[in-house]
Design a protein around this motif. Structure first.
Motif, PDB file in Angstrom:
ATOM      1  N   THR A 236       0.838  -1.189   0.000  1.00 50.79           N
ATOM      2  CA  THR A 236       0.000   0.000   0.000  1.00 50.79           C
ATOM      3  C   THR A 236       0.879   1.248   0.000  1.00 50.79           C
ATOM      4  O   THR A 236       2.053   1.200   0.382  1.00 50.79           O
ATOM      5  CB  THR A 236      -0.938   0.019   1.223  1.00 50.79           C
ATOM      6  OG1 THR A 236      -1.807   1.159   1.169  1.00 50.79           O
ATOM      7  CG2 THR A 236      -0.144   0.083   2.529  1.00 50.79           C
ATOM      8  N   ASN A 237       0.296   2.362  -0.395  1.00 48.63           N
ATOM      9  CA  ASN A 237       0.954   3.664  -0.280  1.00 48.63           C
ATOM     10  C   ASN A 237       0.486   4.444   0.942  1.00 48.63           C
ATOM     11  O   ASN A 237       0.997   5.529   1.213  1.00 48.63           O
ATOM     12  CB  ASN A 237       0.688   4.497  -1.541  1.00 48.63           C
ATOM     13  CG  ASN A 237       1.540   4.043  -2.713  1.00 48.63           C
ATOM     14  OD1 ASN A 237       2.742   3.886  -2.595  1.00 48.63           O
ATOM     15  ND2 ASN A 237       0.900   3.826  -3.850  1.00 48.63           N
ATOM     16  N   ASP A 238      -0.472   3.890   1.685  1.00 46.09           N
ATOM     17  CA  ASP A 238      -1.086   4.576   2.818  1.00 46.09           C
ATOM     18  C   ASP A 238      -0.359   4.173   4.106  1.00 46.09           C
ATOM     19  O   ASP A 238      -0.448   3.026   4.550  1.00 46.09           O
ATOM     20  CB  ASP A 238      -2.569   4.204   2.885  1.00 46.09           C
ATOM     21  CG  ASP A 238      -3.342   5.014   3.902  1.00 46.09           C
ATOM     22  OD1 ASP A 238      -2.893   5.087   5.066  1.00 46.09           O
ATOM     23  OD2 ASP A 238      -4.404   5.561   3.545  1.00 46.09           O
ATOM     24  N   GLU A 239       0.343   5.129   4.708  1.00 39.97           N
ATOM     25  CA  GLU A 239       1.143   4.826   5.902  1.00 39.97           C
ATOM     26  C   GLU A 239       0.283   4.373   7.065  1.00 39.97           C
ATOM     27  O   GLU A 239       0.642   3.429   7.796  1.00 39.97           O
ATOM     28  CB  GLU A 239       1.978   6.042   6.310  1.00 39.97           C
ATOM     29  CG  GLU A 239       2.918   5.779   7.468  1.00 39.97           C
ATOM     30  CD  GLU A 239       3.843   6.943   7.757  1.00 39.97           C
ATOM     31  OE1 GLU A 239       4.748   6.786   8.605  1.00 39.97           O
ATOM     32  OE2 GLU A 239       3.673   8.015   7.125  1.00 39.97           O
ATOM     33  N   ALA A 240      -0.857   5.015   7.278  1.00 37.52           N
ATOM     34  CA  ALA A 240      -1.726   4.631   8.385  1.00 37.52           C
ATOM     35  C   ALA A 240      -2.246   3.211   8.207  1.00 37.52           C
ATOM     36  O   ALA A 240      -2.300   2.423   9.167  1.00 37.52           O
ATOM     37  CB  ALA A 240      -2.885   5.617   8.509  1.00 37.52           C
ATOM     38  N   LEU A 241      -2.626   2.872   6.982  1.00 39.30           N
ATOM     39  CA  LEU A 241      -3.089   1.512   6.719  1.00 39.30           C
ATOM     40  C   LEU A 241      -1.965   0.504   6.915  1.00 39.30           C
ATOM     41  O   LEU A 241      -2.182  -0.592   7.440  1.00 39.30           O
ATOM     42  CB  LEU A 241      -3.633   1.402   5.294  1.00 39.30           C
ATOM     43  CG  LEU A 241      -5.084   1.819   5.061  1.00 39.30           C
ATOM     44  CD1 LEU A 241      -5.430   1.711   3.582  1.00 39.30           C
ATOM     45  CD2 LEU A 241      -6.034   0.959   5.893  1.00 39.30           C
ATOM     46  N   ALA A 242      -0.759   0.859   6.503  1.00 41.04           N
ATOM     47  CA  ALA A 242       0.374  -0.043   6.672  1.00 41.04           C
ATOM     48  C   ALA A 242       0.618  -0.338   8.157  1.00 41.04           C
ATOM     49  O   ALA A 242       0.858  -1.491   8.546  1.00 41.04           O
ATOM     50  CB  ALA A 242       1.622   0.557   6.037  1.00 41.04           C
ATOM     51  N   LYS A 243       0.554   0.679   8.976  1.00 40.62           N
ATOM     52  CA  LYS A 243       0.749   0.473  10.416  1.00 40.62           C
ATOM     53  C   LYS A 243      -0.352  -0.398  11.000  1.00 40.62           C
ATOM     54  O   LYS A 243      -0.094  -1.274  11.832  1.00 40.62           O
ATOM     55  CB  LYS A 243       0.805   1.826  11.131  1.00 40.62           C
ATOM     56  CG  LYS A 243       2.070   2.621  10.825  1.00 40.62           C
ATOM     57  CD  LYS A 243       2.060   3.971  11.540  1.00 40.62           C
ATOM     58  CE  LYS A 243       3.339   4.748  11.261  1.00 40.62           C
ATOM     59  NZ  LYS A 243       3.318   6.101  11.906  1.00 40.62           N
ATOM     60  N   ARG A 244      -1.584  -0.157  10.555  1.00 39.68           N
ATOM     61  CA  ARG A 244      -2.704  -0.977  11.054  1.00 39.68           C
ATOM     62  C   ARG A 244      -2.549  -2.429  10.604  1.00 39.68           C
ATOM     63  O   ARG A 244      -2.795  -3.355  11.383  1.00 39.68           O
ATOM     64  CB  ARG A 244      -4.023  -0.406  10.572  1.00 39.68           C
ATOM     65  CG  ARG A 244      -5.219  -1.271  10.933  1.00 39.68           C
ATOM     66  CD  ARG A 244      -6.516  -0.495  10.998  1.00 39.68           C
ATOM     67  NE  ARG A 244      -7.658  -1.373  11.150  1.00 39.68           N
ATOM     68  CZ  ARG A 244      -7.985  -2.028  12.258  1.00 39.68           C
ATOM     69  NH1 ARG A 244      -7.212  -1.889  13.331  1.00 39.68           N
ATOM     70  NH2 ARG A 244      -9.045  -2.796  12.322  1.00 39.68           N
ATOM     71  N   LEU A 245      -2.128  -2.636   9.376  1.00 39.40           N
ATOM     72  CA  LEU A 245      -1.941  -3.997   8.882  1.00 39.40           C
ATOM     73  C   LEU A 245      -0.854  -4.727   9.667  1.00 39.40           C
ATOM     74  O   LEU A 245      -1.000  -5.908  10.007  1.00 39.40           O
ATOM     75  CB  LEU A 245      -1.577  -3.958   7.399  1.00 39.40           C
ATOM     76  CG  LEU A 245      -2.738  -3.687   6.443  1.00 39.40           C
ATOM     77  CD1 LEU A 245      -2.228  -3.188   5.102  1.00 39.40           C
ATOM     78  CD2 LEU A 245      -3.577  -4.945   6.259  1.00 39.40           C
ATOM     79  N   LYS A 246       0.227  -4.043   9.954  1.00 36.68           N
ATOM     80  CA  LYS A 246       1.298  -4.662  10.745  1.00 36.68           C
ATOM     81  C   LYS A 246       0.782  -5.043  12.126  1.00 36.68           C
ATOM     82  O   LYS A 246       1.107  -6.124  12.649  1.00 36.68           O
ATOM     83  CB  LYS A 246       2.481  -3.700  10.848  1.00 36.68           C
ATOM     84  CG  LYS A 246       3.760  -4.348  11.358  1.00 36.68           C
ATOM     85  CD  LYS A 246       4.313  -5.350  10.358  1.00 36.68           C
ATOM     86  CE  LYS A 246       5.684  -5.861  10.762  1.00 36.68           C
ATOM     87  NZ  LYS A 246       6.222  -6.855   9.817  1.00 36.68           N
ATOM     88  N   HIS A 247      -0.032  -4.189  12.702  1.00 33.00           N
ATOM     89  CA  HIS A 247      -0.603  -4.449  14.023  1.00 33.00           C
ATOM     90  C   HIS A 247      -1.544  -5.652  13.971  1.00 33.00           C
ATOM     91  O   HIS A 247      -1.446  -6.567  14.800  1.00 33.00           O
ATOM     92  CB  HIS A 247      -1.342  -3.191  14.504  1.00 33.00           C
ATOM     93  CG  HIS A 247      -1.879  -3.275  15.887  1.00 33.00           C
ATOM     94  ND1 HIS A 247      -1.073  -3.472  16.989  1.00 33.00           N
ATOM     95  CD2 HIS A 247      -3.158  -3.187  16.361  1.00 33.00           C
ATOM     96  CE1 HIS A 247      -1.812  -3.494  18.085  1.00 33.00           C
ATOM     97  NE2 HIS A 247      -3.087  -3.326  17.729  1.00 33.00           N
ATOM     98  N   LEU A 248      -2.441  -5.671  12.995  1.00 36.66           N
ATOM     99  CA  LEU A 248      -3.424  -6.752  12.894  1.00 36.66           C
ATOM    100  C   LEU A 248      -2.773  -8.098  12.607  1.00 36.66           C
ATOM    101  O   LEU A 248      -3.214  -9.136  13.117  1.00 36.66           O
ATOM    102  CB  LEU A 248      -4.440  -6.441  11.800  1.00 36.66           C
ATOM    103  CG  LEU A 248      -5.469  -5.356  12.099  1.00 36.66           C
ATOM    104  CD1 LEU A 248      -6.292  -5.062  10.854  1.00 36.66           C
ATOM    105  CD2 LEU A 248      -6.384  -5.776  13.256  1.00 36.66           C
TER     106      LEU A 248
END
Length: 394
Positions: A236-248
């Motif tokens: 993804t290019n979305d930093e917030a989504l990337a952080k959430r994905l790593k968390h999940l």
């Protein structure tokens, strides 16, 4: 796509001879096999020597950056496999229980299963002959007839359910018309989540597959262009989504030196460092493998150029395909079965396309558009051996 009339007198021998002319004489010939000719042993041994074999380690970090770079995105999140990657991408994109998710019927079952894993309902749409993948124009026209926008979201007027996302899949590595689908998704307020499992390294108008939507899932199964044995990633290019994905994907555990606190339901979708090490070595070979696969495709194209009842499926206009699996199109289902029988009897592994999703028993009640193009394509597609090393000979 060329329309071919049904031919009850179909003889597969000329096609078999053309395939033989491209491939080595040794048998059996698998459809697509992995190859380890780079630094795989070195990197995996390093994991064993240092003890970093599980879900953290330097190879995981390196692998995530490599997959992001190869997809034209800023961020990559390693996952246990491609299905898990697509599932968690749908969750991160906001797909909720009982939503509908638009999925092309001509796809591998993982595209459909990931929707179910997210608690949603697959809604099947048609492909186009020029790409084999989702037809954005047909989708737009179909939504005009069955959907409406309410409160900033699309709803199916027939079922009452929200239609929250669309999942295009680039069949056999051939890119769909992503720019047009981006327009359609925006018009109907749909999250666009690419199933880029088969299209690593493919481009359309110079843009890498995996970079056109909100998120994309990539697969590194043993039969893909490069492999981690079993593994996948979300890009993804979305930093917030990337952080959430790593968390999940790491059980939603809150960072702490010793405490085990989790702030939501998470998933243990972590990729072991061992697999990531294998993937890092494979990424170093990706340019060579892509070049070899394209050379193989060109030889198939030349071999079929004068063969009756055979049409090699080449990359769509404006695309550079990875030709993950090569395709020869035959007149109809009877011809397909005759060719499959002849090739496999000769030790050349060939296969048909997947059973269309709407024909699987557990999908019988799912909503669907007219799927006439899908049904014609399935009757005509035969996949041929496509391992990179087959493009290295001669």
């Amino acid at each position: 796509m060329t329309t071919v009339l049904k031919n009850s007198a179909f003889d597969p021998s000329a096609i078999v001879d053309a395939v033989r002319s491209v491939l080595p004489e040794s048998r059996p010939l698998p459809l697509h096999e992995p190859e380890f000719i780079g630094r795989e042993w070195e990197y995996v041994k390093d994991c064993l020597d240092t003890g970093w074999v599980s879900s953290v380690g330097s190879y995981v970090d390196r692998f995530e950056q490599l997959v992001a770079d190869a997809s034209g995105t800023r961020f990559g999140i390693a996952c246990v496999n491609g299905t898990g990657a697509l599932h968690i991408a749908l969750v991160a994109a906001g797909v909720e229980r009982d939503d509908e998710v638009l999925v092309q019927a001509l796809t591998f079952v993982a595209s459909c299963n990931a929707v179910y894993h997210a608690g949603a309902v697959p809604h099947f749409v048609d492909s186009e002959g020029e790409t084999l993948g989702l037809d954005p124009d047909a989708l737009d026209a179909y939504l005009e007839g069955i959907a409406e926008i309410r409160g900033g979201a699309a709803y199916n007027r027939k079922t009452g359910r929200r239609i929250s996302a669309v999942v295009p899949m680039h069949v056999f590595g051939h890119p769909i018309r992503m720019d047009r689908l981006v327009e359609v998704a925006a018009r109907w307020h749909l999250a666009l989540v690419e199933d880029a499992a088969e299209s690593l390294g493919s481009t359309r108008d110079g843009r890498l597959m995996g970079s056109g939507g909100l998120l994309a899932a990539v697969s590194f199964n043993g039969n893909k262009t490069i492999t981690t044995g079993g593994g996948g990633a979300v890009v993804t290019n979305d930093e917030a989504l990337a952080k959430r994905l790593k968390h999940l994907t790491t059980t939603a555990k809150l960072p702490h030196r010793w405490a085990f606190d989790h702030d939501e339901i998470g998933y243990n979708y972590r990729l072991p460092n061992l697999n990531a090490a294998l993937g890092c070595a494979q990424f170093e070979m990706l340019p060579q493998f892509l070049s070899e696969k394209r050379a193989l495709a060109e030889r198939y194209r030349a071999a079929f150029a004068t063969v009756p009842d055979a049409e090699f499926f080449g990359q769509p206009e404006g695309c550079v395909s990875n030709y993950w699996l090569n395709v020869v199109m035959v007149p109809d289902r009877a011809a397909r079965e005759a060719l499959l029988e002849a090739l496999n009897a000769d030790g050349i592994q060939a296969r048909p396309c997947w059973t269309p999703m709407h024909e699987l028993s557990f999908n019988g009640e799912c909503p669907r558009a007219s799927l006439s193009v899908t049904e014609e394509l399935v009757d005509r597609i035969v996949n041929l051996p496509s391992s990179p090393k087959l493009g290295r000979q001669g």
